[in-house]
Design a protein around this motif. Structure first.
Motif, PDB file in Angstrom:
ATOM      1  N   ASN A  20       0.813  -1.220   0.000  1.00  0.00           N
ATOM      2  CA  ASN A  20       0.000   0.000   0.000  1.00  0.00           C
ATOM      3  C   ASN A  20       0.844   1.266   0.000  1.00  0.00           C
ATOM      4  O   ASN A  20       0.451   2.272  -0.589  1.00  0.00           O
ATOM      5  CB  ASN A  20      -0.951   0.010   1.194  1.00  0.00           C
ATOM      6  N   GLU A  21       2.016   1.213   0.626  1.00  0.00           N
ATOM      7  CA  GLU A  21       2.883   2.397   0.666  1.00  0.00           C
ATOM      8  C   GLU A  21       3.312   2.792  -0.753  1.00  0.00           C
ATOM      9  O   GLU A  21       3.354   3.976  -1.083  1.00  0.00           O
ATOM     10  CB  GLU A  21       4.124   2.144   1.531  1.00  0.00           C
ATOM     11  N   VAL A  22       3.613   1.808  -1.570  1.00  0.00           N
ATOM     12  CA  VAL A  22       4.015   2.080  -2.954  1.00  0.00           C
ATOM     13  C   VAL A  22       2.831   2.684  -3.721  1.00  0.00           C
ATOM     14  O   VAL A  22       2.981   3.673  -4.445  1.00  0.00           O
ATOM     15  CB  VAL A  22       4.514   0.800  -3.652  1.00  0.00           C
ATOM     16  N   LEU A  23       1.664   2.104  -3.545  1.00  0.00           N
ATOM     17  CA  LEU A  23       0.474   2.605  -4.240  1.00  0.00           C
ATOM     18  C   LEU A  23       0.124   4.022  -3.769  1.00  0.00           C
ATOM     19  O   LEU A  23      -0.303   4.859  -4.572  1.00  0.00           O
ATOM     20  CB  LEU A  23      -0.695   1.648  -4.038  1.00  0.00           C
ATOM     21  N   ASP A  24       0.336   4.296  -2.486  1.00  0.00           N
ATOM     22  CA  ASP A  24       0.072   5.646  -1.968  1.00  0.00           C
ATOM     23  C   ASP A  24       1.031   6.662  -2.575  1.00  0.00           C
ATOM     24  O   ASP A  24       0.630   7.781  -2.916  1.00  0.00           O
ATOM     25  CB  ASP A  24       0.198   5.673  -0.445  1.00  0.00           C
ATOM     26  N   VAL A  25       2.301   6.279  -2.726  1.00  0.00           N
ATOM     27  CA  VAL A  25       3.286   7.181  -3.332  1.00  0.00           C
ATOM     28  C   VAL A  25       2.914   7.453  -4.786  1.00  0.00           C
ATOM     29  O   VAL A  25       2.974   8.594  -5.249  1.00  0.00           O
ATOM     30  CB  VAL A  25       4.722   6.622  -3.214  1.00  0.00           C
ATOM     31  N   ILE A  26       2.507   6.410  -5.505  1.00  0.00           N
ATOM     32  CA  ILE A  26       2.075   6.606  -6.901  1.00  0.00           C
ATOM     33  C   ILE A  26       0.902   7.580  -6.934  1.00  0.00           C
ATOM     34  O   ILE A  26       0.875   8.506  -7.749  1.00  0.00           O
ATOM     35  CB  ILE A  26       1.704   5.265  -7.558  1.00  0.00           C
ATOM     36  N   GLY A  27      -0.065   7.379  -6.052  1.00  0.00           N
ATOM     37  CA  GLY A  27      -1.220   8.276  -5.999  1.00  0.00           C
ATOM     38  C   GLY A  27      -0.822   9.717  -5.745  1.00  0.00           C
ATOM     39  O   GLY A  27      -1.361  10.637  -6.364  1.00  0.00           O
ATOM     40  N   SER A  28       0.147   9.931  -4.859  1.00  0.00           N
ATOM     41  CA  SER A  28       0.581  11.304  -4.580  1.00  0.00           C
ATOM     42  C   SER A  28       1.377  11.891  -5.744  1.00  0.00           C
ATOM     43  O   SER A  28       1.328  13.094  -5.989  1.00  0.00           O
ATOM     44  CB  SER A  28       1.393  11.361  -3.280  1.00  0.00           C
ATOM     45  N   MET A  29       2.097  11.039  -6.473  1.00  0.00           N
ATOM     46  CA  MET A  29       2.885  11.527  -7.612  1.00  0.00           C
ATOM     47  C   MET A  29       2.002  11.969  -8.774  1.00  0.00           C
ATOM     48  O   MET A  29       2.381  12.851  -9.537  1.00  0.00           O
ATOM     49  CB  MET A  29       3.863  10.443  -8.083  1.00  0.00           C
ATOM     50  N   VAL A  30       0.848  11.336  -8.941  1.00  0.00           N
ATOM     51  CA  VAL A  30      -0.014  11.643 -10.087  1.00  0.00           C
ATOM     52  C   VAL A  30      -1.243  12.453  -9.674  1.00  0.00           C
ATOM     53  O   VAL A  30      -2.142  12.669 -10.474  1.00  0.00           O
ATOM     54  CB  VAL A  30      -0.451  10.357 -10.825  1.00  0.00           C
ATOM     55  N   GLY A  31      -1.267  12.901  -8.419  1.00  0.00           N
ATOM     56  CA  GLY A  31      -2.432  13.591  -7.879  1.00  0.00           C
ATOM     57  C   GLY A  31      -2.891  14.798  -8.665  1.00  0.00           C
ATOM     58  O   GLY A  31      -4.075  15.145  -8.640  1.00  0.00           O
ATOM     59  N   HIS A  32      -2.014  15.437  -9.390  1.00  0.00           N
ATOM     60  CA  HIS A  32      -2.362  16.637 -10.156  1.00  0.00           C
ATOM     61  C   HIS A  32      -2.646  16.336 -11.632  1.00  0.00           C
ATOM     62  O   HIS A  32      -2.885  17.247 -12.414  1.00  0.00           O
ATOM     63  CB  HIS A  32      -1.226  17.656 -10.043  1.00  0.00           C
ATOM     64  N   GLN A  33      -2.625  15.056 -11.990  1.00  0.00           N
ATOM     65  CA  GLN A  33      -2.830  14.685 -13.392  1.00  0.00           C
ATOM     66  C   GLN A  33      -4.170  13.983 -13.574  1.00  0.00           C
ATOM     67  O   GLN A  33      -4.821  13.566 -12.616  1.00  0.00           O
ATOM     68  CB  GLN A  33      -1.693  13.765 -13.848  1.00  0.00           C
ATOM     69  N   GLU A  34      -4.554  13.828 -14.816  1.00  0.00           N
ATOM     70  CA  GLU A  34      -5.827  13.190 -15.158  1.00  0.00           C
ATOM     71  C   GLU A  34      -5.935  11.771 -14.599  1.00  0.00           C
ATOM     72  O   GLU A  34      -7.008  11.344 -14.184  1.00  0.00           O
ATOM     73  CB  GLU A  34      -5.968  13.161 -16.684  1.00  0.00           C
TER      74      GLU A  34
END
Length: 107
Positions: A20-34
């Motif tokens: 989940n930590e990896v998935l959370d980081v991905i979510g934060s990295m793309v948070g401003h994109q479509e």
């Protein structure tokens, strides 16, 4: 980041879950994109499917990847013998769009 994670886990061989930590980081990295609309489960499926396809291509020594957008699946198939034997190079990637028809491929 995903490559580093995968290398720690034998390129995700036999892995059915992504931390989940990896998935959370991905979510934060793309948070401003479509793509921010996608859930962690979507990213997990994409990562695991991509690595499964890569491993099959590696094991086959090449092949074709079919992406079916409506079913969200990747299928890897070996090169036809005639193309492999004659050095022909078919499209390495085919995408079946939601329209349900194959794209036009130009040589």
């Amino acid at each position: 980041m995903v490559f580093a994670y995968a290398s720690r886990y034998n390129v995700l061989d036999g892995t059915t879950r992504i931390d989940n930590e990896v998935l959370d980081v991905i979510g934060s990295m793309v948070g401003h994109q479509e793509v921010a609309a996608h859930r962690g489960a979507d990213w997990e499926k994409a990562i695991l499917s991509g690595y499964t396809a890569w491993k099959k291509l590696r094991d086959l020594g090449g092949g074709m990847i079919d992406l079916d957008m409506p079913t969200q699946t990747l299928t890897v198939t070996p090169l036809p013998v005639s193309q492999a034997a004659h050095g022909g190079r078919p499209p390495a990637f085919r995408c079946w769009p939601a329209l349900g028809r194959a794209p036009r491929l130009h040589p």
